[in-house]
Design an enzyme around this catalytic site. Structure first.
Site, short mmCIF file in Angstrom:
data_model
loop_
_atom_site.label_atom_id
_atom_site.label_comp_id
_atom_site.label_asym_id
_atom_site.label_seq_id
_atom_site.Cartn_x
_atom_site.Cartn_y
_atom_site.Cartn_z
CG HIS B 220 70.25 -58.48 -18.81
ND1 HIS B 220 71.59 -58.20 -18.94
CD2 HIS B 220 69.67 -57.32 -18.53
CE1 HIS B 220 71.79 -56.92 -18.77
NE2 HIS B 220 70.63 -56.35 -18.52
CE1 TYR B 224 69.63 -52.51 -14.91
CE2 TYR B 224 69.63 -54.46 -16.29
CZ TYR B 224 69.93 -53.12 -16.10
OH TYR B 224 70.52 -52.40 -17.10
CG HIS B 371 80.45 -55.60 -18.66
ND1 HIS B 371 80.06 -54.28 -18.58
CD2 HIS B 371 79.31 -56.32 -18.46
CE1 HIS B 371 78.76 -54.22 -18.37
NE2 HIS B 371 78.28 -55.45 -18.28
CG PHE B 372 80.77 -60.21 -15.20
CD1 PHE B 372 81.42 -60.64 -14.07
CD2 PHE B 372 80.76 -61.04 -16.32
CE1 PHE B 372 82.09 -61.85 -14.03
CE2 PHE B 372 81.43 -62.25 -16.30
CZ PHE B 372 82.09 -62.66 -15.16
CG HIS B 373 85.09 -58.92 -12.03
ND1 HIS B 373 85.01 -59.85 -13.03
CD2 HIS B 373 85.31 -59.63 -10.88
CE1 HIS B 373 85.19 -61.06 -12.52
NE2 HIS B 373 85.37 -60.97 -11.22
NE ARG B 435 82.56 -65.35 -19.78
CZ ARG B 435 81.24 -65.32 -19.51
NH1 ARG B 435 80.38 -65.19 -20.48
NH2 ARG B 435 80.80 -65.42 -18.29
NE ARG B 436 82.14 -69.03 -17.94
CZ ARG B 436 80.83 -69.22 -17.82
NH1 ARG B 436 80.19 -69.95 -18.70
NH2 ARG B 436 80.16 -68.72 -16.81
#
Lengths: 163, 547
Positions: B220, B224, B371-373, B435-436
């Protein structure tokens, strides 16, 4: 330290927002019972022996015997995940039944997500993933492996049939 | 100025963008496969064995290699230029760069040979070739050495400037590296104690639940680590580019300290549905993740307020008129502002993911890459592109090649990402598609997914084109014959309020690092102690090469 009045207001608004969200999550958990998997008591699973008949409920043969009727309308099932299938992978229960899933893996990490329910778990060798759901609507519900587990990952799924 | 540091930065950026080129190449193919256009048989001609090998390259090169190289390079540059003092010891940074490149090459061989098709998360008991783990470990160690070079420089500056507070950009850059060093201890322990001995056959079994815990200890905060360099630019540089000032500089310092304090003890929110973590720990990490929302909200306020100062200084009037007055003709500015807008949605989605049992609805579905894109793929990557539009001309001494194309790059990325991310979010939320996964050939494919996956594939194709424009601009700039008319300086935003006095507690590393360590000990100590003290019965998983 100088903090602008508008920024202070915005910050308090953000704190309030978070508190509202936390309360909503708390209510969904406590009132509606939407729970996360947590380690169940009474299991000591070694992935190298978990599939051995007689040693563990995931070793029962044939795999369909891993579905147990505890009481009328109440079931539990021990599903063994492995590359790239679940055993058993076709489970039939009557409508209105409550069923508890105990899933573990004998090889790599897998996933277990059951359509139209709140059942969504990682399946990790050495651990037991346990969640419960009640099925009122007849139909066929897929459970799908959602963690990459090798080159056949996309073929790994099973079905719960509610009659 | 700082010629050797500039050269080093250029190397870090060069390796970063070369990695992204290869990793990014696979993106559109993945999305097209989901939409029913399977080009993997054709890709075998270039040695790609499977969808999953390509996906491993995509994840490792983009999320781990591109980001780490870019960040170490950019943070080294920003620290030096903010302090106006050259690196204390260039050799340390050279060693960092060399160790990182050697690590990358060592890890690349098994991945390219299809001996490490384990995704960028490399969850055991999937067992990759041992050199994959060694190589990635060296990349991390090299990044630590890069951090060390920055600390030595800050310490030397402190000695030369007694009584002065560290300039904002240097402070924020240093905090970013400190956060990463503490955060990456998780994956370092995973590699050195669990995976490397196991992969070399010294240990016969491993503990997959412990490995996941250590991975997400880093996994996580790594988000950041990707975002904070963008924040350095958004807070410290963009207001200057927009003609504004940093609205509240000391609050910005506080925000960075809060990110150091709170980024790490939140990893269990990636493990909400893990069977081996008790619900109490998940609850604690959920609450801590919520608290991480606060510095993000402060960022939203301060950054927008700073840009508004710019828009108004440029003549913008009215409630929203200042937005039109922002420098939308600047590719560097535009890319970063669009990255911010995409990140707004990424933040909302992130809050969903962090919301304890709400996570059940989306965990490991297509929602997650959607989300993470928006975070690493937009807030980080598109901002890095925007930064590169002034940094690469600065480093090469050449004018930006085809600025209009660069502008088109920013907008096409924005448009492509909206389609791609929206498609994946919705198909994941509504239908739970995993996913994946090579969805297009899965036996449980649901025709209702198709419109959304096609939307995502159109988006991914636009993103691919946008990427090609980016490379054209960057390579064109590096090899351009048109020299800069005047040297470029790093944009440094002034503080809006008079904040020449920085309170000592905002300019002091020790208390924050101690508080961070204590919080980590509370949030992770008992579970890690439990796992390690039961190692005798838990380390039972042999490895599997199943690809």
């Amino acid at each position: 330290m100088h903090i602008d009045r508008t920024e202070k207001t915005f910050f308090m608004f953000s704190v309030a927002l978070i508190i509202v969200f936390a309360i909503a999550v708390g209510i969904s958990g406590m009132v509606y019972g939407i729970a996360l998997p947590t380690p169940p008591e009474g299991f000591d699973v070694n992935p190298q022996t978990v599939a051995t008949p007689g040693v563990s409920p995931w070793g029962e043969q044939p795999p369909d015997a891993r579905l147990h009727e505890l009481a009328p309308g109440e079931y539990e099932v021990y599903i063994l995940a492995q590359t790239w299938l679940y055993l058993p992978n076709r489970i039939t229960i009557p409508a209105g039944s409550k069923i508890t899933f105990y899933v573990t893996s004998k090889d790599v990490i897998h996933g277990f997500r059951l359509d139209d329910t709140n059942i969504n778990m990682m399946v990790i060798p050495g651990e037991v993933s346990k969640l419960t759901a009640t099925f009122d609507e007849p139909g066929t519900y897929n459970f799908v492996c959602h963690e990459y587990c090798g080159v056949g990952h996309h073929t790994m799924y099973g079905q719960l049939i509610v009659e | 100025m700082f010629k050797r540091t500039n050269k080093l930065t250029g190397w870090y950026l060069g390796v970063a963008f070369a990695s992204l080129f290869i990793g990014g190449f696979f993106g559109p193919f993945q999305s097209l496969e989901h939409a029913g256009v399977n080009l993997y048989p054709q890709l075998q001609a270039i040695g790609v064995q499977s969808y999953y090998q390509g996906l491993t390259l995509h994840g490792v090169l983009n999320a781990l290699v591109f980001t780490t190289f870019f960040i170490v390079g950019f943070m080294t540059f920003s620290t030096v230029n903010s302090l106006k003092r050259d690196l204390a010891n260039h050799t340390v940074s050279v060693v960092s760069l060399v160790v990182m490149i050697v690590g990358l090459l060592i890890a690349a061989v098994p991945i390219l040979l299809n001996k490490a098709t384990v995704m960028f998360t490399f969850y055991p008991p999937l067992l990759a070739n041992e050199w994959f783990y060694v190589g990635l470990t060296l990349v991390v160690v090299g990044s630590w050495i890069g951090g060390l070079s920055m600390y030595l420089t800050v310490a030397a500056w402190r000695k030369e400037n007694p009584g002065e507070s560290i300039p904002f950009i240097a402070l924020a850059s240093t905090i970013t590296m400190i956060m990463w060093q503490i955060a990456s201890l998780g994956v370092a322990v995973e590699m050195l104690i669990l995976l490397i001995p196991w992969a070399f056959g010294i240990a016969s079994g491993t503990d997959p639940q412990l490995a996941r815990t250590l991975f997400w200890f880093t996994g996580h905060p790594i988000v950041y680590f990707w975002l904070l360099p963008s924040y350095v630019s958004w807070y410290g540089m963009m207001p200057k580019q927009a003609g504004g000032k940093l609205f509240s500089e000391n609050l910005a310092r506080l925000v960075f300290w809060l990110f150091l304090l709170l980024s790490i003890p939140v990893g269990f929110h990636h493990q909400f549905v893990d069977p081996g973590v008790p619900a109490g720990w998940k609850t604690l990490h959920s609450v801590l993740t919520y608290s991480l929302f606060l510095p993000s909200m402060l960022t939203a306020f301060t950054v927008v307020a700073s840009l508004e100062l710019g828009g108004r200084a440029r003549g913008g009037k009215g409630l929203l008129g200042w937005i039109r007055a922002l420098p939308w003709d600047s590719p560097s500015y535009t890319a970063q502002n669009l990255a911010m807008i995409l990140f707004l949605f990424g933040g909302i989605g992130g809050l969903t993911n962090a919301s304890y049992n709400v996570n059940l609805a989306i965990h490991n579905t297509s929602w997650i890459p959607g989300h993470f894109h928006l975070t690493v793929g937009s807030a980080a990557t598109l901002t890095y592109f925007g930064v590169s539009y002034w940094l690469v001309p600065k480093l090469s001494g050449n004018k930006l090649f085809k600025p209009k194309w660069a502008l088109a790059q920013a907008w096409t990325w924005f448009a492509g990402m909206i389609l791609f991310s929206n498609g994946l979010h919705v198909v994941g939320l509504n239908f739970g598609s995993p996913r994946r996964t090579m969805l297009g050939v899965s036996p449980y494919f649901n025709d209702a997914w198709s419109p959304l996956l096609i939307e995502a594939a159109i988006g991914a194709t636009i993103l691919g084109i946008s990427g090609l424009i980016f490379y054209t601009v960057i390579v064109g700039t590096v090899f351009s014959k048109q020299k800069l008319d005047a040297p470029i300086e790093m944009p440094v935003a002034e503080a809006y309020h008079d904040e020449s006095h920085v309170p000592a507690w905002l300019d002091s590393f020790k208390p924050w690092i101690i508080a961070t360590a204590v919080l980590i000990l509370v949030a992770y100590g008992p579970m890690l102690f439990y796992f390690f003290s039961n190692a005798a019965t838990r380390w039972t998983s042999p490895g599997f090469m199943v690809w």
